[in-house]
Design a protein around this motif. Structure first.
Motif, PDB file in Angstrom:
ATOM      1  N   ILE A 206       0.824  -1.210   0.036  1.00  0.00           N
ATOM      2  CA  ILE A 206      -0.066  -0.049   0.129  1.00  0.00           C
ATOM      3  C   ILE A 206       0.834   1.234   0.043  1.00  0.00           C
ATOM      4  N   PRO A 207       0.764   2.339  -0.853  1.00  0.00           N
ATOM      5  CA  PRO A 207       1.476   3.493  -0.946  1.00  0.00           C
ATOM      6  C   PRO A 207       1.804   4.045   0.602  1.00  0.00           C
TER       7      PRO A 207
ATOM      8  N   ARG B 207      -9.854   7.392  -4.137  1.00  0.00           N
ATOM      9  CA  ARG B 207      -8.654   7.056  -4.547  1.00  0.00           C
ATOM     10  C   ARG B 207      -7.656   6.123  -3.691  1.00  0.00           C
TER      11      ARG B 207
ATOM     12  N   GLU C 128      -9.466   2.740  -3.521  1.00  0.00           N
ATOM     13  CA  GLU C 128      -9.089   2.046  -4.813  1.00  0.00           C
ATOM     14  C   GLU C 128      -7.868   1.472  -4.748  1.00  0.00           C
ATOM     15  N   LEU C 129      -6.757   2.083  -4.076  1.00  0.00           N
ATOM     16  CA  LEU C 129      -5.407   1.675  -4.177  1.00  0.00           C
ATOM     17  C   LEU C 129      -5.530   0.641  -2.941  1.00  0.00           C
TER      18      LEU C 129
ATOM     19  N   SER D  62      -4.172  -3.154  -3.964  1.00  0.00           N
ATOM     20  CA  SER D  62      -2.780  -3.582  -3.479  1.00  0.00           C
ATOM     21  C   SER D  62      -3.068  -5.163  -3.214  1.00  0.00           C
TER      22      SER D  62
END
Length: 94
Positions: free
Chosen positions: A25-26, A61, A64-65, A69
């Motif tokens: 995950i970012p 967003r 969604e990410l 992931s």
């Protein structure tokens, strides 16, 4: 002097692969989740999209990410993050 027996853990430790810091995950999303007290990927799997959206710093967003992931081949043994609606049902359930 007698040696002490090894300490036993009363709670079962979660796998380190379940930690957000080790996920794909970012980082900006991980920071927002950590500031909200969420430290484990498995906890995200239990949350609905609406619950995630209610967290500070988490928008559409980011959700969604987070969901993507898990579908991008992160095979760390933790639970799959399938999108859920506000009722808690997984998307696509009929």
């Amino acid at each position: 002097m007698a040696s002490r027996p090894a300490r036993t853990m009363s709670k079962r430790r979660a796998a380190s692969s379940d930690m957000l810091a080790r996920s794909k995950i970012p980082v900006w999303i991980v920071k927002a989740l950590l500031s909200s007290g969420i430290k484990r990927v498995s906890k995200l799997a239990l949350m609905t999209d609406d619950e995630l959206l209610a967290l500070p710093g988490i928008g559409k967003r980011a959700v969604e990410l987070i969901r993507a992931s898990r579908s991008n081949g992160q095979s760390d043994g933790s639970r799959e993050l399938t999108p859920r609606d506000s009722s808690g049902k997984m998307s696509g359930d009929g």
